[in-house]
Design a protein around this motif. Structure first.
Motif, mmCIF file in Angstrom:
data_model
loop_
_atom_site.group_PDB
_atom_site.id
_atom_site.type_symbol
_atom_site.label_atom_id
_atom_site.label_comp_id
_atom_site.label_asym_id
_atom_site.label_seq_id
_atom_site.Cartn_x
_atom_site.Cartn_y
_atom_site.Cartn_z
ATOM 1 N N ASP A 182 -0.810 8.608 -2.761
ATOM 2 C CA ASP A 182 -0.658 9.673 -3.754
ATOM 3 C C ASP A 182 -0.227 10.985 -3.097
ATOM 4 N N ARG A 224 1.796 -8.008 -5.089
ATOM 5 C CA ARG A 224 1.453 -6.593 -5.253
ATOM 6 C C ARG A 224 2.704 -5.716 -5.271
ATOM 7 N N ASP A 243 0.813 -1.218 0.000
ATOM 8 C CA ASP A 243 0.000 0.000 0.000
ATOM 9 C C ASP A 243 0.847 1.269 0.000
ATOM 10 N N GLU A 284 1.087 2.923 -3.294
ATOM 11 C CA GLU A 284 -0.154 3.406 -3.892
ATOM 12 C C GLU A 284 -0.645 4.687 -3.225
ATOM 13 N N ASN A 313 3.902 -3.301 -8.342
ATOM 14 C CA ASN A 313 4.256 -1.900 -8.145
ATOM 15 C C ASN A 313 5.702 -1.598 -8.526
#
Length: 248
Positions: free
Chosen positions: A56, A153, A51, A54, A157
């Motif tokens: 921003d 994940r 996470d 991800e 990424n």
């Protein structure tokens, strides 16, 4: 001391796992300090390591003591960390008993995390420097679906979990061979001998064990030579080492 939990999404330990991931020995993410990590965990912005990649700009800039510039710098640090390398990323996962040295050994023996996560205990214990405790911990970690999902994940990424292109460790004529260097060689510095071994796919180990294939003994070899003889490990002098390299 880094805190390690076999479950990569363990809520009670998420903060410590993130700090470990961002540490200098792992992904070296400048700006990912205790205060910031506390905020993103308490606000539910991250539930696992993946996470982080991800988050921003708007979310980060809105946190206490952040702002536009700090958010931009942190995002840049996240981006740089993606290319930190296999051994650093592997260490950063916080697998129990996998410290920096063990992570380096595993990253040298396996071409990618895809290979590593499918390895069984027998395969792992065959590696010089990897004992039953480490092997069991690695197998247990990758045996948990939630940990595999986090790794997938992270890969999605852009985290690098493989050896660089052109790195031939484990692929040449000395593939799978563990070689210990001890004493001084006339024709090779320690760095040159290591480079020659790795160029042929071998691995230089720091200590002698039953899993060692060769001990290269130069002048003033010390206790490693005695250890090799007691275990019946083949000992090469400099001429024998040179012949081994040239024969390949």
């Amino acid at each position: 001391m880094a805190h390690r939990c076999p479950n990569a999404s363990c809520p009670a330990q998420l903060r410590e796992r993130i700090l470990h991931w961002g540490g200098r020995g792992a992904m070296d993410i400048d700006g990912l300090g205790d205060s910031l990590v506390r905020q993103i965990v308490e606000q539910g912005l991250v539930e696992d390591l993946a996470d982080l990649y991800e988050l921003d700009h708007a979310t980060l800039a809105g946190l206490e003591r952040m702002g536009d510039l700090s958010a931009r710098n942190l995002l840049a640090a996240f981006e740089r960390s993606k290319a930190r390398g296999f051994r650093h990323a592997l260490y950063g996962l916080g697998i129990r008993f996998v410290g920096g040295t063990v992570a380096t050994i595993l990253a040298g023996d396996f071409a990618s995390i895809e290979e590593l996560k499918e390895a069984d205990r027998e395969r792992l214990e065959a590696i010089d420097g990897i004992g039953p405790r480490v092997a069991e911990s690695v197998v247990a970690f990758f045996g948990r679906p939630e940990n595999r999902r986090v790794v997938e994940r992270l890969l999605e990424n852009g985290i690098v979990f493989r050896r660089p292109a052109g790195d031939r460790r484990g692929q040449g004529p000395l593939a799978g061979r563990a070689i210990v260097l001890t004493g001084s060689l006339e024709r090779f510095t320690r760095a040159q001998a290591t480079e020659a071994i790795e160029a042929l796919g071998g691995r230089v180990a720091g200590s002698v064990s039953k899993k060692t294939d060769y001990v290269v003994a130069g002048a003033d070899p010390g206790s490693k030579l005695d250890r090799a003889r007691s275990l019946g490990v083949e000992v090469l002098d400099e001429a024998g080492f040179t012949a081994l390299l040239e024969a390949r």
